[in-house]
Design an enzyme around this catalytic site. Structure first.
Site, PDB file in Angstrom:
ATOM      1  N   HIS C 216      37.828  46.273  60.173  1.00  0.00           N
ATOM      2  CA  HIS C 216      38.563  47.528  60.308  1.00  0.00           C
ATOM      3  C   HIS C 216      39.227  47.692  61.668  1.00  0.00           C
ATOM      4  CE1 HIS C 216      36.778  49.844  56.636  1.00  0.00           C
ATOM      5  NE2 HIS C 216      37.366  48.708  56.325  1.00  0.00           N
ATOM      6  N   SER C 220      43.004  44.753  57.109  1.00  0.00           N
ATOM      7  CA  SER C 220      43.050  43.572  56.252  1.00  0.00           C
ATOM      8  C   SER C 220      44.294  42.742  56.492  1.00  0.00           C
ATOM      9  CB  SER C 220      43.035  44.001  54.782  1.00  0.00           C
ATOM     10  OG  SER C 220      41.767  44.458  54.419  1.00  0.00           O
ATOM     11  N   LYS C 244      41.401  49.777  42.255  1.00  0.00           N
ATOM     12  CA  LYS C 244      41.726  48.365  42.062  1.00  0.00           C
ATOM     13  C   LYS C 244      40.463  47.502  42.200  1.00  0.00           C
ATOM     14  CE  LYS C 244      45.370  45.121  43.216  1.00  0.00           C
ATOM     15  NZ  LYS C 244      46.681  44.970  43.862  1.00  0.00           N
ATOM     16  N   ASP C 245      39.673  47.796  43.226  1.00  0.00           N
ATOM     17  CA  ASP C 245      38.403  47.079  43.411  1.00  0.00           C
ATOM     18  C   ASP C 245      37.474  47.306  42.225  1.00  0.00           C
ATOM     19  OD1 ASP C 245      39.217  46.059  45.783  1.00  0.00           O
ATOM     20  OD2 ASP C 245      37.845  47.193  47.055  1.00  0.00           O
ATOM     21  N   GLU C 288      20.581  23.707  43.571  1.00  0.00           N
ATOM     22  CA  GLU C 288      21.409  24.678  42.878  1.00  0.00           C
ATOM     23  C   GLU C 288      22.878  24.313  43.048  1.00  0.00           C
ATOM     24  OE1 GLU C 288      19.625  26.066  40.752  1.00  0.00           O
ATOM     25  OE2 GLU C 288      19.995  28.163  41.233  1.00  0.00           O
TER      26      GLU C 288
END
Lengths: 302, 186, 422
Positions: C216, C220, C244-245, C288
């Site tokens: 922040h 972004s 949107k997220d 894994e």
């Protein structure tokens, strides 16, 4: 949205590139691997069939999105387990009460009480400090046929019969490319029962030139060698079914494989039922969010 | 968002509310497994009943066995204890309900409703104080019944609360006589 | 986590509280009015997805611990107790086990998105390094979590991975014994792994807060890589990016649920349904899937110490990416050569993953070596040199211009780009 489509197109391209690379590498590998594999087989006793014959995909009532266990089949499978397998194999994670579970063999409470009472279970210590045997109760786990793994091994040519509680999830034959990718879409998770069925019906005479070690039984469907210590456990007509189902090795092994899948994954029915509801809900929710998003972003170039 | 407000406000608002509502329903549905997992699991619910041999319990003696993690006292009461319990008038009892798992929920707390049916000397009770869960000591206190050392609750020879902070009579578990010398609790 | 706040509550109680602890203003400025570039695509939703996965893993994990017993002789059966007897136990365990995989799917997409769009470049170097620390902590957490069911793969995975440290000269053996708390992986090892597996997610949460803080400060990055120049380039976080997220997250959840409900053991190993046995090693030990590329690098080097150095080096080199990439242009959209090398690198990483699961013999080893060399070549040679030789495409003057085309910026002067209250 345009960028997303573009990005997806790129990702697809990348994936295919990756796959191509992998296949190429695999190709090189298998070409180079021939002598190595031969050497491996030689160490196992010159078996043309090892690596093993992969299990064939059988049709199971519990496969797929709407798959459910077949209660009658699980009850027959229990019968095979009880009359054949349980003489040597333990199933120590399963309780008698589970036999009454919905989405399982679903015997009635009374039947389970009677079934449980046919087993002798160790309890104690009593007031005198001694352990004692009593008939089983629904809350008891299935008793093991041998007191400990050493006793089990001693009674079985030095190889302790493995516990069957999780057998249907504890064996997986390598699927290989591209099957492991397709399995994601077809929801193939029946590798365990397929393997067990293949093994139980897969005993044959060893081909010419193959010598089976003493105490071994040739079976090209066995996962870790050309032969195993367990003799062929089933024969036609061995277990008497009361519902007219054919009394063949093939049918027995199908039933007991299904039973073992239930023993390993007792909540499979509930899992698939819940899953359908959850995914349906999420699709509806995603649709609503998509239109909400579209509305909010309307008139905004991005 | 002042710009888009002009376009079909009602349809838009409905969409927002529907989306929010569906999301809230989803969240609520997710919370339930996280709460329910703390309830007793299947193995705890299926816990075995306990069988106790009572042949060797003499008059005036008690045996304590564990059932569902709690002490259950089985007492072969003396004649004096039985008559003391019988003589207590219901009006004097702090809790007039029998609290007997084998009887209807509103059965009165007479000694007959507290003791074993037809075998009034036999008395089976979950020996847990109804105040805050301590274990009262047997054959103590003003009524020679049970006395809870934690906060001073006094019970009589039928396990009924007579004095102190406890609100209820001690519970009688579900049990039955398998034979004259054997009972099954649970 | 954001400088300026326009939060001004009217409710007297909120006013009173805000004067004493301005947390409302912090949330408001960070997640309501925070200006985000308007052109973020769906690859940018993975940050929010990762935050969700962290919370989901902690929630399911805390609940599983209520039923799990960290003891070598009880752990396996307690997990089976969860699967069989605990109410919804099967659901919670499958959510947690597959959640780990989904977490890694999301984090790999997030990392590759950063690599593609140059999100690690000035002024976001610290943001990138914090992200790499999270990645490292995630790997430690994932590894230790896989040990807890105490199946065969748990046990032998723990043995193999802890033995990596024995490659350290002189003190290696001592370190391994110290890690184990004994002379092999045993109850002491299980207990310390359990303790750390419970601790590390909270450390991840702490670093995530720093990660968001560091995000922040400059804000972004975006698909053009061009910095935000004025208010028209951005939209407030809520409702534009929350919705949107949320849409991206729900689509991701559909995939997650596909695994949980229909293929819960797809990404696991059958051997882990066999209780740990210190006397028998499974025929084919594989970690894994999310460790496979690094595992392939480890195995490709025919020297114990060399393999371990290369494997850790493969992670370490990621930390250095901001300083290895010499190009001033951020987004690969404007770097035609880097774009191609990026996709080759993606293919190499997937290829290494495939090879990590293949048996260590014949052509697989040769292929692993080639791809390992290329992995390092990409970071140590291509990234530094490309910036010097590559001729980038012309960059748009601003984000708004890239969205609307040249000269259109003036038309949208009144567009809802400024932070505003509802």
């Amino acid at each position: 949205m345009k960028t997303l489509t573009k990005s997806i197109a790129r990702l697809t391209f990348a994936l295919s590139l990756g796959v191509a690379t992998a296949t190429l590498a695999g190709g090189i590998a298998s070409a180079a691997e021939e002598p190595a594999a031969g050497g491996h087989a030689a160490a196992e006793g010159e078996t043309p069939h090892y690596p093993m014959i992969k299990p064939t995909l059988e049709s199971w009532s519990f496969a797929g999105v709407f798959g459910r266990f077949d209660t009658a089949q699980l009850q027959r499978g229990y019968q095979v387990y009880k009359e054949v397998c349980s003489n040597c194999h333990s199933m120590h994670l399963v309780s008698f009460r589970n036999l009454a579970d919905e989405g399982g063999p679903h015997f009635s409470e009374e039947q389970v009480k009677t079934l449980a009472a046919t087993f002798q279970v160790q309890d104690g210590p009593n007031d005198a400090g001694d352990m004692f045997e009593r008939p089983g109760r629904p809350s008891d786990r299935f008793p093991s046929p041998f007191p400990n793994p050493q006793a089990a091994a001693a009674a079985n040519n030095g190889k302790a019969p493995p516990d069957l509680s999780l057998m249907a999830k504890a064996r997986a034959v390598e699927r290989g490319f591209p099957w492991f990718i397709l399995d994601f879409f077809t929801q193939y998770e029946e590798g365990g029962p397929d393997y067990i069925h293949g093994l139980l019906t897969g005993y044959t005479d060893p081909p010419a030139g193959v010598t089976v070690p003493p105490g071994g039984h040739y079976n090209p469907h066995f996962i870790s060698g050309p032969s195993l210590a367990m003799p062929p456990p089933l024969s036609d007509g061995q277990v008497t079914y009361t519902d007219g189902t054919p009394e063949t090795v093939d049918q027995y092994s199908r039933d007991v494989s299904a039973f073992l899948m239930w023993a390993a994954e007792p909540h499979l029915d509930a899992r698939k039922r819940t899953g359908f509801q959850v995914i349906l809900f999420l699709i509806v929710f995603a649709g609503l969010l998509y239109y909400t998003k579209k509305k909010i972003w309307a008139n905004i170039a991005h | 968002m002042a710009q888009s407000a002009a376009v079909e406000p009602t349809r838009r608002d409905f969409l927002y509310i529907a989306t929010g509502a569906v999301g809230a329903v989803g969240l609520a549905a997710v919370v339930w497994p996280f709460i329910d997992q703390m309830n007793p699991d299947a193995s705890a619910l299926a816990l075995a009943s306990t069988e106790v041999d009572i042949g060797s319990i003499q008059t005036g003696e008690s045996v304590t066995v564990k059932w569902r993690g709690k002490p259950v006292v089985i007492r072969n009461r003396t004649a004096e204890e039985v008559s003391a319990a019988k003589d207590a008038p219901l009006s004097e009892l702090k809790d007039p309900i029998a609290r007997n798992g084998n009887l209807p929920a509103d059965a009165p707390a007479t000694d007959a409703n507290r003791a074993a049916t037809g075998k009034e000397n036999w008395f089976v009770m979950v020996n847990v104080c109804t105040h805050l869960g301590c274990i009262p000591l047997g054959q103590q206190g003003e009524y020679s019944g049970w006395f809870c050392p934690c906060h001073g609750s006094v019970y009589d020879t039928a396990g009924r609360i007579r004095k102190g902070p406890a609100p209820e009579n001690m519970a009688i578990p579900v049990y039955s006589f398998l034979s004259d010398t054997k009972i099954k609790i649970g | 986590m954001a400088g300026h706040s326009t939060y001004n509550p009217q409710n007297p109680l909120l006013k009173w509280f805000e004067a004493r602890l301005p947390i409302g203003g912090l949330i408001h400025s960070s997640f309501i009015v925070f200006p985000n570039p308007r052109n973020l695509n769906y690859w940018w939703t993975f940050g929010g997805i990762l935050a969700f996965m962290l919370v989901a893993q902690i929630a399911t994990g805390v609940v599983l611990v209520m039923h799990y017993t960290p003891h070598a002789s009880l752990a396996f059966n307690s997990v089976e107790g969860i699967m069989r007897d605990v109410n919804y136990g099967w659901l919670l365990r499958y959510l947690h086990a597959n959640g780990a995989s989904m977490f890694f799917i999301a984090v790999y997409i997030h990392i590759f998105r950063g690599l593609y769009y140059g999100s690690y470049k000035n002024p976001r170097e610290v943001l990138w390094v914090l992200g790499m620390i999270i990645f490292l902590l995630m790997m430690a957490t994932g590894f230790m979590g896989y040990v807890l069911p105490w199946g065969q793969m748990s046990f032998w995975g723990a043995t193999v991975i802890t033995n990596l440290f024995s490659a350290i000269p002189l003190v290696g053996e001592k370190i391994v014994i110290w890690l184990w708390g004994g002379f092999s992986v045993d109850n002491a090892t299980l207990n310390r792994f359990f303790s750390l597996h419970y601790l590390l997610p909270f450390m991840i949460a702490g670093v995530v807060i720093l990660h968001i803080w560091a995000l922040h400060i400059p804000g972004s990055n975006n698909p053009t890589g061009v910095s935000v120049k004025d208010k028209q380039d951005t939209l407030p976080f809520h409702p534009y990016f929350t919705v949107k997220d949320a849409f991206g997250l729900v689509c991701f959840l559909i995939l997650y649920c596909w695994f949980v409900f229909y293929l819960p053991n797809y990404m696991g190993h059958a051997d882990n349904y066999i209780e740990a046995n210190p006397l028998v090693t499974p025929a084919h030990i594989v970690p894994e899937w999310y460790f496979l590329p690094f595992y392939a690098i480890l195995r490709s080097i025919p020297s114990k110490l060399g393999g371990v150095i290369c494997m850790f080096g493969a992670i370490a080199v990621l930390f250095a990416v901001p300083w290895l990439d010499t190009s001033k242009v951020r987004s690969a959209n404007f770097r035609p050569l880097y774009r191609q090398f990026f996709w080759i690198f993606v293919a190499v990483a997937i290829g290494l993953g495939y090879l990590g699961s293949a048996p260590p013999e014949g052509g697989y080893v040769i292929a692993s070596r080639i791809l390992t060399v290329y992995y390092f070549f990409h970071f140590l040679v291509i990234l530094p040199l490309l910036g010097l030789f590559e001729k980038p495409l012309p960059l748009p003057a601003s984000i708004t211009e890239s969205v609307l085309g040249k000269g259109a910026a003036a038309v949208t002067a009144g567009a809802p780009s400024a932070p505003q209250t509802k």
